[in-house]
Design a protein around this motif. Structure first.
Motif, PDB file in Angstrom:
ATOM      1  N   MET A  99       0.845  -1.203   0.000  1.00 30.36           N
ATOM      2  CA  MET A  99       0.000   0.000   0.000  1.00 30.36           C
ATOM      3  C   MET A  99       0.874   1.246   0.000  1.00 30.36           C
ATOM      4  O   MET A  99       1.768   1.392   0.822  1.00 30.36           O
ATOM      5  N   LYS A 100       0.611   2.158  -0.938  1.00 29.42           N
ATOM      6  CA  LYS A 100       1.311   3.427  -1.001  1.00 29.42           C
ATOM      7  C   LYS A 100       0.390   4.549  -0.515  1.00 29.42           C
ATOM      8  O   LYS A 100      -0.835   4.414  -0.515  1.00 29.42           O
ATOM      9  N   THR A 101       1.014   5.657  -0.137  1.00 28.31           N
ATOM     10  CA  THR A 101       0.253   6.845   0.228  1.00 28.31           C
ATOM     11  C   THR A 101       0.558   7.940  -0.778  1.00 28.31           C
ATOM     12  O   THR A 101       1.714   8.214  -1.078  1.00 28.31           O
ATOM     13  N   TRP A 102      -0.496   8.547  -1.301  1.00 28.29           N
ATOM     14  CA  TRP A 102      -0.392   9.592  -2.306  1.00 28.29           C
ATOM     15  C   TRP A 102      -0.952  10.899  -1.758  1.00 28.29           C
ATOM     16  O   TRP A 102      -1.899  10.894  -0.973  1.00 28.29           O
ATOM     17  N   PHE A 103      -0.381  12.002  -2.191  1.00 27.64           N
ATOM     18  CA  PHE A 103      -0.899  13.341  -1.883  1.00 27.64           C
ATOM     19  C   PHE A 103      -1.303  13.958  -3.211  1.00 27.64           C
ATOM     20  O   PHE A 103      -0.468  14.090  -4.121  1.00 27.64           O
ATOM     21  N   ILE A 104      -2.590  14.344  -3.358  1.00 23.82           N
ATOM     22  CA  ILE A 104      -3.100  14.845  -4.630  1.00 23.82           C
ATOM     23  C   ILE A 104      -3.883  16.129  -4.404  1.00 23.82           C
ATOM     24  O   ILE A 104      -4.786  16.176  -3.558  1.00 23.82           O
ATOM     25  N   THR A 105      -3.571  17.159  -5.172  1.00 22.35           N
ATOM     26  CA  THR A 105      -4.344  18.398  -5.093  1.00 22.35           C
ATOM     27  C   THR A 105      -5.427  18.405  -6.172  1.00 22.35           C
ATOM     28  O   THR A 105      -5.311  17.745  -7.208  1.00 22.35           O
ATOM     29  N   ARG A 127      -7.902   0.292  -5.333  1.00 15.60           N
ATOM     30  CA  ARG A 127      -6.860  -0.740  -5.319  1.00 15.60           C
ATOM     31  C   ARG A 127      -6.201  -0.901  -3.953  1.00 15.60           C
ATOM     32  O   ARG A 127      -5.306  -1.727  -3.782  1.00 15.60           O
ATOM     33  N   GLY A 128      -6.619  -0.087  -2.971  1.00 15.99           N
ATOM     34  CA  GLY A 128      -6.149  -0.286  -1.612  1.00 15.99           C
ATOM     35  C   GLY A 128      -5.119   0.690  -1.097  1.00 15.99           C
ATOM     36  O   GLY A 128      -4.616   0.532   0.022  1.00 15.99           O
ATOM     37  N   ASP A 129      -4.777   1.725  -1.878  1.00 18.49           N
ATOM     38  CA  ASP A 129      -3.810   2.723  -1.424  1.00 18.49           C
ATOM     39  C   ASP A 129      -4.478   3.759  -0.518  1.00 18.49           C
ATOM     40  O   ASP A 129      -5.707   3.804  -0.400  1.00 18.49           O
ATOM     41  N   ARG A 130      -3.649   4.592   0.111  1.00 20.65           N
ATOM     42  CA  ARG A 130      -4.153   5.723   0.896  1.00 20.65           C
ATOM     43  C   ARG A 130      -3.972   6.997   0.080  1.00 20.65           C
ATOM     44  O   ARG A 130      -3.001   7.137  -0.672  1.00 20.65           O
ATOM     45  N   VAL A 131      -4.879   7.960   0.270  1.00 14.60           N
ATOM     46  CA  VAL A 131      -4.797   9.225  -0.449  1.00 14.60           C
ATOM     47  C   VAL A 131      -5.012  10.387   0.512  1.00 14.60           C
ATOM     48  O   VAL A 131      -5.988  10.408   1.264  1.00 14.60           O
ATOM     49  N   ALA A 132      -4.080  11.330   0.471  1.00 17.01           N
ATOM     50  CA  ALA A 132      -4.280  12.623   1.110  1.00 17.01           C
ATOM     51  C   ALA A 132      -4.756  13.549   0.002  1.00 17.01           C
ATOM     52  O   ALA A 132      -4.015  13.864  -0.927  1.00 17.01           O
ATOM     53  N   ALA A 133      -6.017  13.948   0.069  1.00 18.25           N
ATOM     54  CA  ALA A 133      -6.648  14.688  -1.023  1.00 18.25           C
ATOM     55  C   ALA A 133      -6.975  16.108  -0.588  1.00 18.25           C
ATOM     56  O   ALA A 133      -7.484  16.322   0.516  1.00 18.25           O
ATOM     57  N   ARG A 152       4.997   8.533   5.959  1.00 19.49           N
ATOM     58  CA  ARG A 152       5.614   8.516   4.637  1.00 19.49           C
ATOM     59  C   ARG A 152       4.559   8.676   3.534  1.00 19.49           C
ATOM     60  O   ARG A 152       3.533   7.991   3.539  1.00 19.49           O
ATOM     61  N   ILE A 153       4.833   9.583   2.597  1.00 16.51           N
ATOM     62  CA  ILE A 153       4.007   9.771   1.411  1.00 16.51           C
ATOM     63  C   ILE A 153       4.898   9.532   0.209  1.00 16.51           C
ATOM     64  O   ILE A 153       5.884  10.245   0.006  1.00 16.51           O
TER      65      ILE A 153
END
Length: 276
Positions: free
Chosen positions: A1-7, A24-30, A75-76
């Motif tokens: 699992m990855k963590t993404w930061f998306i604006t 797909r099971g990842d984390r998102v900072a939106a 971690r992102i």
């Protein structure tokens, strides 16, 4: 699992990427401008979706949101600078206020976001930055002069950053989608129309866009998937051209610029001091 930061996740590519990652099971900072824009996804995915409101024209807010995301999520791995909009009008038509807001959002906001995340990516030993540009980051169309100014500008910034941060295991990819079925056209901010431009290329583009005859061949779902796939490529591709029109238009622009440069080879090489 990855963590993404998306604006800019309320709609368009930002929303599409967020949905695919959560599925797909990842984390998102939106980040969103409207606090309720992702309530449906929050209800479905719970704490795998971290949401914050953000106005990219506020550098202090950018730093606060980035600080909070890394503090709460740790971690992102991937940062996607996506939030932007288009200002539509001939360069003489747009207002001073519209110019300022376009540059502050698309260019300065994107620059400040990347600057804010770099210390964290360096500290964690690497990561990936994905900067959304467009075919209009290397080509031009009448009525989009200010939009092009921001996209050409952010491409120059991101390409330079890529060279600066490569030693820290940070990859940078500039994404260049072509005309795509997202909400980009509906989100255009239009300048006051001047009659003088009615029978010019600017007027032709205006009529095509507002009359829904401007060709839009791109598939947003396929493009979003290509962006996700590119995050796993090592080394990071510096540019990711997405769309049949992007390939044709960017290639034509590059060939024309190279031909113009080659035509000036003799004069360019003659500009040297005696004895140099």
């Amino acid at each position: 699992m990855k963590t993404w930061f998306i604006t800019g996740t309320s709609s368009g590519f930002g929303r599409k990427l967020t949905e695919k990652l959560l599925e797909r099971g990842d984390r998102v900072a939106a980040t969103v401008r409207n606090a309720t824009a992702l309530t449906d996804l929050q209800a479905r995915y719970g704490d795998r979706l971290w949401v914050a409101t953000l106005d990219l024209t506020d550098p202090a807010a950018i730093r606060r949101v980035v600080d909070a995301a890394f503090a709460e999520l740790g971690r992102i791995e991937v940062v996607v600078s996506n939030a932007a909009y288009g200002l539509f009008g001939a360069s003489e038509e747009v207002t001073d206020e519209q110019i300022r807001h376009q540059i502050d959002t698309n260019l300065v906001g994107s620059i400040q976001l990347i600057r804010a995340v770099l210390p964290y990516l360096r500290a964690q030993g690497g990561g990936r930055i994905m900067q959304l540009s467009s075919a209009g980051g290397q080509t031009t169309y009448p009525n989009f002069s200010l939009y092009h100014a921001t996209k050409w500008g952010i491409e120059g910034f991101a390409e330079t950053v890529a060279k600066e941060v490569a030693p820290f295991n940070i990859g940078v990819t500039i994404v260049e989608p072509g005309a795509t079925h997202t909400n980009f056209a509906s989100g255009l901010v239009q300048a006051p129309v001047m009659e003088a431009y009615e029978h010019t290329p600017a007027g032709d583009v205006r009529r095509a866009l507002l009359g829904n005859t401007f060709p839009i061949p791109g598939d947003a779902d396929k493009m979003a998937q290509a962006m996700l796939d590119s995050a796993d490529h090592a080394p990071a591709p510096l540019r990711l051209a997405l769309g049949r029109d992007t390939y044709a238009d960017v290639r034509a622009a590059l060939v024309a610029r190279l031909a113009a440069l080659d035509a000036q080879r003799e004069i360019a090489q003659s500009m040297v001091q005696e004895g140099a």
